[in-house]
Design an enzyme around this catalytic site. Structure first.
Site, PDB file in Angstrom:
ATOM      1  N   HIS A 197       0.846  -1.191   0.000  1.00 57.35           N
ATOM      2  CA  HIS A 197       0.000   0.000   0.000  1.00 57.35           C
ATOM      3  C   HIS A 197       0.876   1.233   0.000  1.00 57.35           C
ATOM      4  O   HIS A 197       1.940   1.218   0.635  1.00 57.35           O
ATOM      5  CB  HIS A 197      -0.925   0.014   1.231  1.00 57.35           C
ATOM      6  CG  HIS A 197      -2.051   0.963   1.096  1.00 57.35           C
ATOM      7  ND1 HIS A 197      -1.934   2.292   1.424  1.00 57.35           N
ATOM      8  CD2 HIS A 197      -3.305   0.789   0.609  1.00 57.35           C
ATOM      9  CE1 HIS A 197      -3.078   2.885   1.166  1.00 57.35           C
ATOM     10  NE2 HIS A 197      -3.922   2.006   0.657  1.00 57.35           N
ATOM     11  N   ASP A 238      -8.010  -5.190  -0.278  1.00 51.97           N
ATOM     12  CA  ASP A 238      -8.509  -6.024  -1.380  1.00 51.97           C
ATOM     13  C   ASP A 238      -8.135  -7.491  -1.230  1.00 51.97           C
ATOM     14  O   ASP A 238      -8.603  -8.325  -1.999  1.00 51.97           O
ATOM     15  CB  ASP A 238      -7.962  -5.493  -2.712  1.00 51.97           C
ATOM     16  CG  ASP A 238      -8.484  -4.106  -3.018  1.00 51.97           C
ATOM     17  OD1 ASP A 238      -9.685  -3.883  -2.807  1.00 51.97           O
ATOM     18  OD2 ASP A 238      -7.705  -3.244  -3.467  1.00 51.97           O
TER      19      ASP A 238
HETATM   20  N1  CMC Z   1       4.176  -7.592  -4.827  1.00 50.19           N
HETATM   21  C1  CMC Z   1       5.521  -7.571  -4.955  1.00 50.19           C
HETATM   22  N2  CMC Z   1       6.300  -6.498  -4.740  1.00 50.19           N
HETATM   23  C2  CMC Z   1       5.684  -5.370  -4.405  1.00 50.19           C
HETATM   24  C3  CMC Z   1       4.276  -5.292  -4.249  1.00 50.19           C
HETATM   25  C4  CMC Z   1       3.521  -6.469  -4.474  1.00 50.19           C
HETATM   26  N3  CMC Z   1       2.208  -6.457  -4.349  1.00 50.19           N
HETATM   27  N4  CMC Z   1       3.928  -4.035  -3.900  1.00 50.19           N
HETATM   28  C5  CMC Z   1       5.063  -3.328  -3.833  1.00 50.19           C
HETATM   29  N5  CMC Z   1       6.127  -4.140  -4.125  1.00 50.19           N
HETATM   30  C6  CMC Z   1       7.548  -3.767  -4.103  1.00 50.19           C
HETATM   31  C7  CMC Z   1       7.931  -2.945  -5.330  1.00 50.19           C
HETATM   32  O1  CMC Z   1       8.372  -3.772  -6.378  1.00 50.19           O
HETATM   33  C8  CMC Z   1       9.015  -2.063  -4.782  1.00 50.19           C
HETATM   34  O2  CMC Z   1      10.189  -2.839  -4.679  1.00 50.19           O
HETATM   35  P1  CMC Z   1      11.631  -2.151  -4.894  1.00 50.19           P
HETATM   36  O3  CMC Z   1      11.775  -1.141  -3.805  1.00 50.19           O
HETATM   37  O4  CMC Z   1      12.605  -3.277  -4.814  1.00 50.19           O
HETATM   38  O5  CMC Z   1      11.582  -1.523  -6.258  1.00 50.19           O
HETATM   39  C9  CMC Z   1       8.548  -1.760  -3.351  1.00 50.19           C
HETATM   40  O6  CMC Z   1       7.745  -2.895  -2.986  1.00 50.19           O
HETATM   41  C10 CMC Z   1       7.727  -0.489  -3.217  1.00 50.19           C
HETATM   42  O7  CMC Z   1       6.633  -0.571  -4.130  1.00 50.19           O
HETATM   43  P2  CMC Z   1       6.071   0.642  -4.995  1.00 50.19           P
HETATM   44  O8  CMC Z   1       5.414   0.101  -6.223  1.00 50.19           O
HETATM   45  O9  CMC Z   1       7.156   1.666  -5.169  1.00 50.19           O
HETATM   46  O10 CMC Z   1       5.004   1.231  -3.984  1.00 50.19           O
HETATM   47  P3  CMC Z   1       3.810   2.171  -4.360  1.00 50.19           P
HETATM   48  O11 CMC Z   1       3.478   2.906  -3.134  1.00 50.19           O
HETATM   49  O12 CMC Z   1       4.140   2.969  -5.580  1.00 50.19           O
HETATM   50  O13 CMC Z   1       2.640   1.157  -4.772  1.00 50.19           O
HETATM   51  C11 CMC Z   1       0.802  -0.300  -4.665  1.00 50.19           C
HETATM   52  C12 CMC Z   1       1.619   0.773  -3.938  1.00 50.19           C
HETATM   53  C13 CMC Z   1      -0.472  -0.585  -3.873  1.00 50.19           C
HETATM   54  C14 CMC Z   1       0.392   0.202  -6.052  1.00 50.19           C
HETATM   55  C15 CMC Z   1       1.655  -1.589  -4.780  1.00 50.19           C
HETATM   56  O14 CMC Z   1       1.981  -2.076  -3.497  1.00 50.19           O
HETATM   57  C16 CMC Z   1       0.964  -2.681  -5.589  1.00 50.19           C
HETATM   58  O15 CMC Z   1       1.068  -2.682  -6.817  1.00 50.19           O
HETATM   59  N6  CMC Z   1       0.226  -3.638  -4.929  1.00 50.19           N
HETATM   60  C17 CMC Z   1      -0.533  -4.642  -5.652  1.00 50.19           C
HETATM   61  C18 CMC Z   1      -1.858  -4.062  -6.140  1.00 50.19           C
HETATM   62  C19 CMC Z   1      -2.849  -3.865  -5.011  1.00 50.19           C
HETATM   63  O16 CMC Z   1      -3.070  -4.710  -4.176  1.00 50.19           O
HETATM   64  N7  CMC Z   1      -3.490  -2.674  -5.022  1.00 50.19           N
HETATM   65  C20 CMC Z   1      -4.521  -2.310  -4.031  1.00 50.19           C
HETATM   66  C21 CMC Z   1      -4.044  -1.219  -3.125  1.00 50.19           C
HETATM   67  S1  CMC Z   1      -5.069  -0.974  -1.664  1.00 50.19           S
HETATM   68  C22 CMC Z   1      -6.638  -0.541  -2.196  1.00 50.19           C
HETATM   69  C23 CMC Z   1      -6.732   0.530  -3.206  1.00 50.19           C
HETATM   70  O17 CMC Z   1      -5.936   1.451  -3.312  1.00 50.19           O
HETATM   71  O18 CMC Z   1      -7.694   0.490  -3.942  1.00 50.19           O
END
Ligand code: CMC
Length: 428
Positions: free
Chosen positions: A307, A364
């Site tokens: 998140h 989710d």
């Molecule tokens: N699986 C594997 N690695 C992950 C995941 C995941 N679900 N989420 C984040 N990471 C890793 C990412 O690769 C990065 O690694 P590194 O630092 O080595 O590059 C690190 O964790 C930080 O991730 P980020 O993408 O920079 O973080 P963000 O704040 O930009 O993204 C997020 C947040 C929710 C988009 C992301 O965690 C994600 O894609 N999760 C899966 C989709 C999901 O479940 N979304 C629902 C979010 S909650 C409800 C809503 O908003 O509607």
């Protein structure tokens, strides 16, 4: 004493006030930055460090896993309130009195008709259309049937528009499902409560009396409350930014629905179930999928994990996990996918990769398992999220308009070509 931030650029110092929130959050107020520095801007893709507004609606502490609507904890609201009360709280700032709640409910019921011609628009979509696309279009189409613009300085007009969309949105959402299932459209029954009526509109059969199930309605109500607001997330920011151009409420909401659809946001609830099903079909090997999620050369992500703000347990996920176990138990459903989800979470929560990055199950991760137990088709999961988020979007739009916020228009740092002379086709 008020705090000051000092910025130094090429030996020149600039001072900026620090704004402090009621929960002691600090924000550097850079409103005068460009003027004072002669055009220096900030750059923050994804707005990871940028506060777009001051807001009095929802408080979220991602480190401690706290979520409150208007000061009330999500745990208490999920246990004690119903969805309509929470909607009123979010939008108008206080829990309604018995009289206010009765009036709110009555006013919503008064508006729960949708123009018959809307059905022609729905008819134009192929049955295979994703319900989120249909819902966004139908919400936008409502403008044509309610063309008058709302004077946001008139409390009465604002209230009228809010009640109208709260009334018509569940009808449209239910219709997107009925269309896919080839069921005749249903207008519900105004003698039922808001969530019960939504359930009726989704599931009532034309040749059977509708039978309500308290367990199902309570579970749905709780899920809607848990989704009702989450401060400046992607869809809410979209609603605020579209509304900041003075586009109307329905247009802003339609844009918010599109933003919610994406799998990194609300669309994750559908993606989670699809992922869990794929793992099941592949023999249930959770370790394999954890390894895929960690592999930087593999685009696979563990859906429902991570998140932007929570670096601890998402408090909504905790409540939903417990609720999923209860609902499945009470309905006597055994879903192997719940075991796969629990297995994945157990492994991930101990795994160095997830621990280091503070990746926890989000809202989710378990919600789809309950939706499925309640008989809701997978492609409707994100529509359920939108139904829950509606009061939050409305509250944020209303707050933005009442605060007379300026049009949202970020800056950029241009990194393209410098000026160059045009070449005719034969010269290229
Ligand atoms: N699986 C594997 N690695 C992950 C995941 C995941 N679900 N989420 C984040 N990471 C890793 C990412 O690769 C990065 O690694 P590194 O630092 O080595 O590059 C690190 O964790 C930080 O991730 P980020 O993408 O920079 O973080 P963000 O704040 O930009 O993204 C997020 C947040 C929710 C988009 C992301 O965690 C994600 O894609 N999760 C899966 C989709 C999901 O479940 N979304 C629902 C979010 S909650 C409800 C809503 O908003 O509607």
């Amino acid at each position: 004493m008020s705090k000051i931030a000092t910025l130094e650029i090429d030996g020149n110092k600039y001072e900026f006030p620090i704004v402090e929130g009621t929960e002691n959050e600090l924000g550097i107020d850079i409103k005068t930055l460009r003027g004072a520095t002669g055009g220096v801007t900030t750059i923050d893709p994804g707005y990871k460090n940028t506060g777009s507004c001051e807001s009095a609606i929802t408080f979220l502490d991602g480190e401690k896993g706290i979520l409150r609507y208007r000061g009330y904890s999500i745990e208490e609201l999920a246990e004690k309130a119903d969805f309509l009360e929470v909607a009123y709280l979010l939008i108008f700032g206080e829990l309604p009195t018995a009289e206010q709640l009765e009036k709110f409910d009555k006013d919503i019921k008064e508006e729960s008709q949708v123009d018959e011609d809307m059905k022609k628009i729905l008819d134009g979509f192929p049955k295979s259309a994703h319900p989120m696309g249909v819902l966004s279009s139908l919400t936008s189409a409502l403008i044509a049937f309610n063309p008058g613009s709302v004077d946001v300085d008139s409390e009465e007009e604002m209230y009228g528009a809010i009640v109208k969309i709260l009334a018509k949105f569940p009808v449209l959402a239910a219709w997107t499902m009925r269309k896919r299932k080839s069921l005749p459209l249903d207008y519900g029954d105004n003698s039922l409560g808001y969530v019960e009526n939504l359930h009726k509109m989704m599931f009532a059969k034309p040749n059977q009396a509708y039978e309500s199930n308290k367990l199902v309605i309570d579970a749905l109500d709780k899920l809607l409350i848990l989704h009702a607001d989450h401060e400046q997330n992607c869809s809410t920011s979209t609603v605020r930014i579209v509304g900041s151009s003075h586009a109307g409420l329905f247009a802003s909401l339609s844009a918010g629905i599109s933003a919610l659809w994406g799998p990194l946001h609300g669309g994750a609830n559908q993606a989670v179930i699809e992922m869990l099903e794929a793992i099941k079909a592949d023999g249930g090997d959770t370790a394999k999928y954890i390894a895929k999620a960690k592999d930087k050369n593999d685009p696979f992500r563990l859906m429902g994990f991570g998140h932007r703000v929570y670096k601890n347990f998402d408090p909504r996920a905790k409540i939903i996990k417990k609720s999923a176990e209860e609902v499945l138990g009470d309905l006597g459903i055994e879903d192997p996918v719940l075991d796969i989800a629990k297995g994945l979470a157990d492994v991930a929560l101990k795994d160095e990769y997830f621990v280091q990055r503070k990746l926890y199950p989000n809202v989710d991760f378990y919600s789809g398992i309950i939706y499925r137990a309640l008989g809701i088709p997978t492609e409707m999961f994100t529509v359920m999220f939108a139904l829950g988020r509606l009061p939050g979007w409305i509250a944020q739009w209303r707050e933005m308009r009442l605060r007379k916020e300026p049009i949202g228009r970020p800056r950029q740092i241009y990194v393209g070509e410098n000026h160059r002379a045009f070449k005719t086709v034969s010269e290229r």
